[in-house]
Design an enzyme around this catalytic site. Sequence first.
Site, PDB file in Angstrom:
ATOM      1  N   GLY A 208       0.844  -1.208   0.000  1.00  0.00           N
ATOM      2  CA  GLY A 208       0.000   0.000   0.000  1.00  0.00           C
ATOM      3  C   GLY A 208       0.864   1.237   0.000  1.00  0.00           C
ATOM      4  O   GLY A 208       2.034   1.173  -0.364  1.00  0.00           O
ATOM      5  N   ASN A 209       0.288   2.356   0.399  1.00  0.00           N
ATOM      6  CA  ASN A 209       1.077   3.584   0.505  1.00  0.00           C
ATOM      7  C   ASN A 209       0.470   4.473   1.596  1.00  0.00           C
ATOM      8  O   ASN A 209      -0.522   4.101   2.220  1.00  0.00           O
ATOM      9  CB  ASN A 209       1.162   4.305  -0.846  1.00  0.00           C
ATOM     10  CG  ASN A 209      -0.208   4.613  -1.391  1.00  0.00           C
ATOM     11  OD1 ASN A 209      -0.946   5.405  -0.819  1.00  0.00           O
ATOM     12  ND2 ASN A 209      -0.574   3.979  -2.509  1.00  0.00           N
ATOM     13  N   PHE A 210       1.084   5.615   1.831  1.00  0.00           N
ATOM     14  CA  PHE A 210       0.724   6.438   2.991  1.00  0.00           C
ATOM     15  C   PHE A 210      -0.472   7.373   2.751  1.00  0.00           C
ATOM     16  O   PHE A 210      -0.784   8.195   3.596  1.00  0.00           O
ATOM     17  CB  PHE A 210       1.921   7.295   3.411  1.00  0.00           C
ATOM     18  CG  PHE A 210       3.077   6.490   3.940  1.00  0.00           C
ATOM     19  CD1 PHE A 210       2.918   5.713   5.074  1.00  0.00           C
ATOM     20  CD2 PHE A 210       4.309   6.504   3.306  1.00  0.00           C
ATOM     21  CE1 PHE A 210       3.977   4.962   5.581  1.00  0.00           C
ATOM     22  CE2 PHE A 210       5.367   5.763   3.793  1.00  0.00           C
ATOM     23  CZ  PHE A 210       5.209   4.987   4.936  1.00  0.00           C
ATOM     24  N   SER A 211      -1.142   7.265   1.613  1.00  0.00           N
ATOM     25  CA  SER A 211      -2.265   8.182   1.352  1.00  0.00           C
ATOM     26  C   SER A 211      -3.349   8.030   2.424  1.00  0.00           C
ATOM     27  O   SER A 211      -3.716   6.915   2.795  1.00  0.00           O
ATOM     28  CB  SER A 211      -2.861   7.875  -0.032  1.00  0.00           C
ATOM     29  OG  SER A 211      -4.045   8.609  -0.188  1.00  0.00           O
ATOM     30  N   ALA A 276      -4.014   7.529  -4.691  1.00  0.00           N
ATOM     31  CA  ALA A 276      -2.620   7.087  -4.858  1.00  0.00           C
ATOM     32  C   ALA A 276      -2.696   5.590  -5.164  1.00  0.00           C
ATOM     33  O   ALA A 276      -2.708   4.749  -4.257  1.00  0.00           O
ATOM     34  CB  ALA A 276      -1.850   7.350  -3.585  1.00  0.00           C
TER      35      ALA A 276
END
Length: 399
Positions: A208-211, A276
Site C-alpha cells: 500500500g502507501n501512505f495516502s 494514490a
Amino acid sequence: MLKGKHIVLGITGGIAAYKSVTLLRLLVKRGAEVQVVITPSGKEFITPVTLSALSGKPVICDFFTANTGEWHSHVDIGLWADAMVIAPATACTIGKMAHGIADNMLVTTYLSAKAPVFVAPAMDLDMMAHPSTTANLALLRSYGNHIIEPAEGELASHLTGRGRMEEPERIVEVLDEFFSRKQPLAGKKVLVTAGPTYERIDPVRFIGNFSTGKMGYAIADAAARMGAEVTLVSGPVSVKASEKGVTTEHVESAREMLASCQKAWPETDIAIMCAAVADYAPANPSGTKIKREGNEPPQITLVKNPDIAATLGAEKRPGQILVGFALETDSEESNAVKKLHSKNLDMIVLNSLRDPQAGFGTDTNKITIFRQGAEPLRFPVKSKREVAVDILDEIIKLH
Ligand code: CTP
C-alpha cells in the site's frame, strides 16, 4: 438551495431575538441543519429550550457544559458550517467581531468559521447611525462578511428610523440566493477517486502507501457543496465524506477501483483522480497466511496494475473533463506535464513531497495546476478544504 446546508445561527442580546425563532423555523422547514450559538445576553431575550426544540440540537452558549464538563469546540462548529448567520447582531457583537474580541462562544465561532458569514444588525437608530457602528460594519465588509442591511421602521424604543432587523423571510431569501450562486456544479455528475489501494500479498498483508484520502474527500465534499452529484471511489481510509451529495463506494485494490470508475465514467461529466493507486500488485497472492518459521524469505513477483486515469483518458468523449494528480519527489513540473499528455488529462494538480506542508496526511497542501496549452497556476499553502475549492473553480472555468 438550503436543503442539507449546515447553518450556524448566532443570536445576540437584542429585542429582535424573538424574530430569530421564526428565522430558525424557516431554515429548518427549508431542510437546513441549524446549530444555534447564543450569547449570554441573548438568553435574556429568548430561551434556549425554545431554540433547541425547534433546531433539534442543544443550543450552545458556553465553552463547556458545566454539569458534564463537555467541551464545545468553536473550531469544529466553525468548520462544520456552510454559512453562519448572526441575527440579530447587536452593536456590541458587531464591535467584538470587527476587533476580534473573542470573549464568548459566538465570537470565537465567528473567528473560526471558514464559511460565509451573514450579519443582520438590529439596534436603535442612534446606535445604528453612530460612527463606531458604521466603521465596524465597514470592517466586517472588508473581511468579506455579508451585511443584511436593517430596514427603516418602528423600533423597540418606539422611535422610527433605521435599525430594524431585516425580516426572517428576507434573510432566508438572501441565503437562498447566495447558495444558488454558489452551486455552479448543479446537475453535474462528478467522479472522485481517493485514498490508497491495497494489493494483497496474503490474507493479512498488502502492498500500500501512505495516502490518507484527505485531499480526495475534501474535493468530493466541496463538489457536493457546489451542487454536484458525487461518486467517490475510495480505497481503505479512516476519513468519511460529510456531505449528503456524496455516494462513497469502498474498494480495496486498483483493479476494483478501475471497475467502479469504468462503470461510472460514461455518465460522468468531471472525473478527478486523486487516489494514490499502487502501480504494482503481487502476481500470485497467497490464499493462506505466509508463515515465517522454516521458510526462506518469500520472493514476491509483481505485475503492473491498470492505469485508471489513462484508461478513462483513452475512453474520454468530447465534453468530459478528466483531472489527475501528481505527487512527485523530483523533476516535479516535467513529470506532471508528461502525465498530463500521456493520460489525456485536461488538468493535472501537482504537489511535491519535498514541500513539508503538502502531501500525505497533512491538513494543508500547496499545489500547482497545469492545463493543456496554458500557463501553470501556482497557489500558496492553504487548507485542503480551500485547495479543493481552488481546484474545482479552475475545473469550472474549463467546462
Ligand atoms: N493513477 C491511476 N492509476 C494508476 C496510477 C496512477 O489512475 N495505476 C492516477 C493517479 O490517481 C493520479 C495520476 O494517475 O491522478 C498520476 O499518478 P502518479 O502515481 O503520480 O503517476 P504514475 O502514472 O503512477 O507514475 P509514477 O508512479 O511513475 O510517478
